[in-house]
Design a protein around this motif. Structure first.
Motif, PDB file in Angstrom:
ATOM      1  N   LEU A   4      43.874  -3.115  32.398  1.00  0.00           N
ATOM      2  CA  LEU A   4      44.840  -2.355  31.516  1.00  0.00           C
ATOM      3  C   LEU A   4      44.326  -1.750  30.186  1.00  0.00           C
ATOM      4  O   LEU A   4      44.662  -0.726  30.051  1.00  0.00           O
ATOM      5  CB  LEU A   4      45.975  -3.407  30.999  1.00  0.00           C
ATOM      6  N   LEU A   5      43.697  -2.568  29.794  1.00  0.00           N
ATOM      7  CA  LEU A   5      42.803  -2.190  28.313  1.00  0.00           C
ATOM      8  C   LEU A   5      42.253  -0.937  28.573  1.00  0.00           C
ATOM      9  O   LEU A   5      42.048   0.249  27.976  1.00  0.00           O
ATOM     10  CB  LEU A   5      42.072  -3.227  27.798  1.00  0.00           C
ATOM     11  N   ILE A   6      41.271  -0.989  29.700  1.00  0.00           N
ATOM     12  CA  ILE A   6      40.250   0.035  29.889  1.00  0.00           C
ATOM     13  C   ILE A   6      41.139   1.367  30.508  1.00  0.00           C
ATOM     14  O   ILE A   6      40.605   2.506  30.089  1.00  0.00           O
ATOM     15  CB  ILE A   6      39.126  -0.442  31.278  1.00  0.00           C
ATOM     16  N   ALA A   7      41.927   1.170  31.357  1.00  0.00           N
ATOM     17  CA  ALA A   7      42.820   2.204  31.794  1.00  0.00           C
ATOM     18  C   ALA A   7      43.399   2.962  30.673  1.00  0.00           C
ATOM     19  O   ALA A   7      43.181   4.263  30.473  1.00  0.00           O
ATOM     20  CB  ALA A   7      43.728   1.801  32.716  1.00  0.00           C
ATOM     21  N   TRP A   8      44.008   2.276  29.802  1.00  0.00           N
ATOM     22  CA  TRP A   8      44.698   2.700  28.690  1.00  0.00           C
ATOM     23  C   TRP A   8      43.608   3.583  27.755  1.00  0.00           C
ATOM     24  O   TRP A   8      44.046   4.486  27.258  1.00  0.00           O
ATOM     25  CB  TRP A   8      45.463   1.818  27.698  1.00  0.00           C
ATOM     26  N   ARG A   9      42.551   2.924  27.383  1.00  0.00           N
ATOM     27  CA  ARG A   9      41.592   3.435  26.520  1.00  0.00           C
ATOM     28  C   ARG A   9      40.845   4.944  27.272  1.00  0.00           C
ATOM     29  O   ARG A   9      40.675   5.980  26.500  1.00  0.00           O
ATOM     30  CB  ARG A   9      40.347   2.616  26.536  1.00  0.00           C
ATOM     31  N   TYR A  10      40.460   4.991  28.549  1.00  0.00           N
ATOM     32  CA  TYR A  10      39.993   5.923  29.440  1.00  0.00           C
ATOM     33  C   TYR A  10      41.334   7.110  29.282  1.00  0.00           C
ATOM     34  O   TYR A  10      40.906   8.101  28.985  1.00  0.00           O
ATOM     35  CB  TYR A  10      40.289   5.634  30.896  1.00  0.00           C
ATOM     36  N   LEU A  11      42.557   6.804  29.139  1.00  0.00           N
ATOM     37  CA  LEU A  11      43.607   8.010  29.353  1.00  0.00           C
ATOM     38  C   LEU A  11      43.900   8.596  27.861  1.00  0.00           C
ATOM     39  O   LEU A  11      43.730   9.576  27.773  1.00  0.00           O
ATOM     40  CB  LEU A  11      45.119   7.440  29.669  1.00  0.00           C
ATOM     41  N   VAL A  12      43.726   7.645  26.715  1.00  0.00           N
ATOM     42  CA  VAL A  12      43.960   8.018  25.460  1.00  0.00           C
ATOM     43  C   VAL A  12      42.621   8.836  24.848  1.00  0.00           C
ATOM     44  O   VAL A  12      42.801   9.841  24.140  1.00  0.00           O
ATOM     45  CB  VAL A  12      44.359   7.038  24.461  1.00  0.00           C
ATOM     46  N   ALA A  13      41.538   8.727  25.690  1.00  0.00           N
ATOM     47  CA  ALA A  13      40.143   9.401  25.060  1.00  0.00           C
ATOM     48  C   ALA A  13      40.215  10.717  25.871  1.00  0.00           C
ATOM     49  O   ALA A  13      39.183  11.548  25.524  1.00  0.00           O
ATOM     50  CB  ALA A  13      39.197   8.408  25.545  1.00  0.00           C
ATOM     51  N   ARG A  14      41.020  10.960  26.753  1.00  0.00           N
ATOM     52  CA  ARG A  14      40.967  12.245  27.486  1.00  0.00           C
ATOM     53  C   ARG A  14      42.227  13.109  27.485  1.00  0.00           C
ATOM     54  O   ARG A  14      43.295  12.704  28.149  1.00  0.00           O
ATOM     55  CB  ARG A  14      40.765  11.804  28.837  1.00  0.00           C
ATOM     56  N   PRO A  15      42.360  14.255  26.863  1.00  0.00           N
ATOM     57  CA  PRO A  15      43.235  15.267  26.620  1.00  0.00           C
ATOM     58  C   PRO A  15      43.847  15.524  28.138  1.00  0.00           C
ATOM     59  O   PRO A  15      45.228  15.792  28.254  1.00  0.00           O
ATOM     60  CB  PRO A  15      42.783  16.355  25.843  1.00  0.00           C
ATOM     61  N   ILE A  16      42.983  15.773  29.035  1.00  0.00           N
ATOM     62  CA  ILE A  16      43.207  16.185  30.403  1.00  0.00           C
ATOM     63  C   ILE A  16      44.165  15.317  31.059  1.00  0.00           C
ATOM     64  O   ILE A  16      45.086  15.779  31.719  1.00  0.00           O
ATOM     65  CB  ILE A  16      41.934  16.265  31.588  1.00  0.00           C
ATOM     66  N   THR A  17      44.332  13.934  30.612  1.00  0.00           N
ATOM     67  CA  THR A  17      45.196  13.381  31.289  1.00  0.00           C
ATOM     68  C   THR A  17      46.743  13.367  30.699  1.00  0.00           C
ATOM     69  O   THR A  17      47.599  13.130  31.336  1.00  0.00           O
ATOM     70  CB  THR A  17      44.895  11.668  31.033  1.00  0.00           C
ATOM     71  N   LEU A  18      46.524  14.003  29.346  1.00  0.00           N
ATOM     72  CA  LEU A  18      48.062  14.332  28.970  1.00  0.00           C
ATOM     73  C   LEU A  18      48.465  15.585  29.557  1.00  0.00           C
ATOM     74  O   LEU A  18      49.728  15.466  29.767  1.00  0.00           O
ATOM     75  CB  LEU A  18      47.542  14.675  27.290  1.00  0.00           C
ATOM     76  N   VAL A  19      47.396  16.411  29.806  1.00  0.00           N
ATOM     77  CA  VAL A  19      47.984  17.742  30.754  1.00  0.00           C
ATOM     78  C   VAL A  19      48.751  17.302  32.086  1.00  0.00           C
ATOM     79  O   VAL A  19      49.515  17.775  32.456  1.00  0.00           O
ATOM     80  CB  VAL A  19      46.826  18.599  30.926  1.00  0.00           C
ATOM     81  N   SER A  20      47.899  16.281  32.711  1.00  0.00           N
ATOM     82  CA  SER A  20      48.640  15.709  33.951  1.00  0.00           C
ATOM     83  C   SER A  20      49.886  15.165  33.630  1.00  0.00           C
ATOM     84  O   SER A  20      50.836  15.302  34.450  1.00  0.00           O
ATOM     85  CB  SER A  20      47.752  14.619  34.398  1.00  0.00           C
ATOM     86  N   THR A  21      50.113  14.252  32.552  1.00  0.00           N
ATOM     87  CA  THR A  21      51.336  13.567  32.417  1.00  0.00           C
ATOM     88  C   THR A  21      52.419  14.652  32.040  1.00  0.00           C
ATOM     89  O   THR A  21      53.400  14.659  32.524  1.00  0.00           O
ATOM     90  CB  THR A  21      51.206  12.601  31.023  1.00  0.00           C
TER      91      THR A  21
END
Lengths: 455, 253
Positions: A4-21
């Motif tokens: 959960l920690l790593i996944a969250w940190r991965y996602l917040v560190a990458r704007p591309i995941t925001l695009v997917s969201t």
């Protein structure tokens, strides 16, 4: 917990995941809005298709007078039936005796078909009361009553109310008709009344064949004067253009029919289908079950087409979900490639390769869940305020998306069906998970040693 | 500093370890029968040429890879035949890794990187119960490696030496019985290397964990209990005069 920690940190560190969201969010918002408008249109279409149809109708052809009487008493005693009334349908011709405007049809001397529906008061003062228009004294709203003026007597709740002794009616009847006791009250569809400029007190001559038509035999005709006592409006403009409502007994007399009704209209508790099934069981000894049909049975073809339209739309919407969630595959694929070494690190710390795979699955799940929740919430809000927004756009730009001229309703009909929206949300999460599976499986198959050496 | 979980079994017992690789249709015999015994609390250095199989040996000992032949027991457990879950558990609870390139997760702070080892395989509910204790221990370890003030910093804001200190703290969190270090000073300047050497050896003495250290630094190798050279796919003991270890080994490597 580590995942959960790593996944969250991965996602917040990458704007591309925001695009997917956001792509999932926007996709679902589009689905919610389109589905809500589609549901609104379908709801309008169902109301339009239904017109004056009762919940359930029982065909009376083939039943003798005793059976009809037994049926009527059974329906009257049934606790699930709220209104039961006999109906009669007769085709007639109306003559245009006066031409109010030379610019518009109908022209003087023309004749037009009109379908007369013979109703009992119970229906119009009961479940069909909502269709009565402003020019019907009994059904008019307070404002309309004020417009129509007050009567010298208290008006009964009879929609066919017509009283030659009442001052209100005397003011509206032509001079030569004020003492005619044989005038039959009629309610015209609002559009038909508008077309012919019918108002309360207008006397209309209608003609029809008397009795049952027989091939090869000359059929006697009859004509009679009717007095317009009001209008009605269903949502079906075509119905309102071609139908008029008349007291059933008077219509039977006018048409010279032996039988006093073609069908028994029934309104009751529960859905029309439930009511139909209950009546089929309860009346099995009296009526052939096939003669008892809900309004949906009677309009099955049209409703089937509407449902088919909805199914096609659902499939199209499902493709929108797929497209919206597909970007996840690209994002996760790229993430696995970039984080290959992390897989090795996690394995060195004691995680299994499978657990590393689950890390990326969790990333995808977080994105789709966030996107789906955002999309559903945003879509519901947008659908809720769609009409005010469209009005605003129109005021600002002059652009009108929805042309009121083409429909019989002022605003874009919107009906949010939460049950189906939940399914769209589930489909979105399922699709997102599906698209995440491949990158996650790739991560799970990664050799830890190779992963640690990954540049 | 807490002791490792005591174990009477030797930390490592390897017999005839074989590991081959396929490369462009050719079979490369990297390890051809490695025999190795490491007692609990013993620190050994493995030296040898680049590409000689030192890291491969470390990966086998760390249960990240499986041998093609031979016997291997870690902490008394036959890991060649052990199921995957058992190997993962042993790696998590009994083995600590320190790599040349630190291998920290760049998205996590120093503290989170240290804590990571304690989080793996723990359910969120269990973690809630243990979080404070583990955090306290991780902070104590960061303090021990001199990074108490940098706990909240991301690896990108740490120097190479600091990153390696975080990696050492991370390796120690689970109180491992075996520390595997793969050229821990190989990516650092001379001064920082010396600091890291001191830290590693000090910690190894404090924890009495067995240590296998792969290095090209003969100076460092000479300071451990034993020095082994991996050559021709086999380990050879290096016996050098105590006053000239580096020179002696250098002539052999």
């Amino acid at each position: 917990m580590d995942l959960l920690l790593i996944a969250w940190r991965y996602l917040v560190a990458r704007p591309i995941t925001l695009v997917s969201t956001l792509s999932v969010t926007v996709g679902l918002m589009a689905i919610v809005v389109v589905d809500s408008v589609m549901s609104g249109f379908l709801g309008e279409q169902r109301a339009l298709i239904r017109a004056l149809a009762p919940d359930v109708s029982i065909e009376l052809d083939g039943l003798d007078a005793a059976q009809r009487a037994a049926l009527a008493s059974q329906l009257a005693a049934d606790p699930d039936v709220t209104t039961a009334a006999a109906r009669l349908d007769v085709s007639a011709i109306q003559y245009c005796r006066e031409q109010r405007s030379f610019l518009a049809a109908p022209k003087l001397g023309d004749s037009y078909f009109v379908n007369l529906v013979g109703l009992e008061d119970a229906e119009l003062s009961g479940p069909l009361n909502h269709v009565l228009g402003a020019t019907s004294p009994a059904g008019a709203s307070a404002a309309a009553q004020s417009f129509l003026g007050t009567s010298t007597v208290a008006r009964p709740a009879d929609p066919f109310w017509f009283d030659l002794d009442d001052e209100w009616w005397q003011q509206r009847l032509p001079l030569d008709r004020r003492h005619r006791g044989d005038l039959v009250p009629v309610l015209f569809g609002r559009h038909l009344a508008y077309q012919f400029d019918y108002r309360p007190g207008t006397v209309v001559t209608l003609a029809t064949f008397r009795g049952v038509l027989q091939a090869g035999a000359a059929s006697p005709t009859a004509s009679r004067e009717f007095v317009v006592v009001g209008t009605f409006a269903t949502r079906d403009r075509a119905f309102d253009d071609t139908h008029a409502l008349v007291p059933r007994a008077a219509l039977g007399d006018f048409a010279g029919l032996d039988t006093d009704a073609h069908e028994q209209a029934v309104w009751g508790r529960g859905t029309p289908i439930e009511l139909r099934d209950r009546l089929r069981r309860a009346l099995a000894a009296t009526v052939d079950p096939a003669a008892i049909r809900s309004w949906e049975d009677r309009r099955a073809l049209l409703l089937g087409a509407v449902e088919s339209e909805r199914r096609v739309m659902n499939v199209a919407m499902f493709f929108v979900v797929i497209v919206a969630t597909f970007s996840l595959f690209v994002t996760l694929h790229q993430l696995v490639r970039r984080k290959t070494r992390d897989i090795g690190i996690l394995c060195a710390l004691g995680a299994s390769a499978m657990r590393a795979g689950r890390l990326f699955l969790l990333c995808g799940l977080i994105v789709t869940l966030a996107g789906s929740v955002g999309g559903l919430a945003g879509g519901i809000a947008l659908a809720h305020w769609l009409n005010p927004l469209l009005d605003l756009v129109e005021r600002l730009t002059g652009f009108r998306l929805f042309d009121r001229q083409l429909f019989s309703f002022k605003n874009l009909p919107v009906q949010i069906e939460f049950g189906r929206l939940v399914w769209y949300g589930i489909a979105s999460v399922a699709c997102g998970t599906l698209f995440t599976l491949l990158p996650a499986a790739r991560a799970a198959r990664q050799d830890p040693v190779e992963a640690l050496r990954h540049e | 500093m807490s002791d490792p979980i005591p174990s009477s079994a030797p930390a490592i017992r390897a017999r005839g370890l074989v590991r081959n690789f396929e490369s462009i249709g050719q079979r490369l015999e990297i390890l051809r029968g490695v025999d190795l015994d490491v007692a609990a609390g013993e620190a050994i250095a493995v030296v040898g040429r680049s590409g000689g199989g030192k890291s491969t040996l470390l990966h086998l000992l760390g249960l990240l890879d499986r041998p093609d032949g031979g016997e291997l027991a870690v902490d008394g457990v036959d890991v060649v035949r052990a199921p995957r879950g058992e190997r993962d558990r042993l790696r998590r609870d009994r083995i600590g890794f320190v790599f040349q390139f630190y291998h920290l997760l760049p998205e996590l702070t120093a503290l989170q990187n240290v804590l990571l080892g304690a989080m793996i395989g723990v359910s969120p509910l269990d973690w809630l119960g243990r979080r404070q204790d583990e955090k306290q221990r991780a902070r104590a370890l960061l303090e021990r490696v001199g990074l108490a003030e940098r706990a909240s910093h991301l690896p990108s804001r740490l120097s190479g030496g600091e990153r390696q200190r975080v990696a050492i703290a991370r390796a120690l969190l689970r109180r491992p019985a075996l520390l595997l270090c793969d050229e821990p000073t190989g990516n650092l300047d001379e001064r920082t290397s010396a600091e890291i050497e001191e830290l590693l050896l000090g910690i190894q003495r404090e924890t009495r964990a067995a240590m296998v250290l792969v290095t090209h630094s003969l100076r460092l190798a000479g300071r451990l209990d034993r020095m082994l050279m991996l050559e021709g796919g086999r380990l050879h003991a290096v016996e050098a005069p105590p006053d000239q270890p580096a020179a002696a080994v250098a002539s052999m490597v």
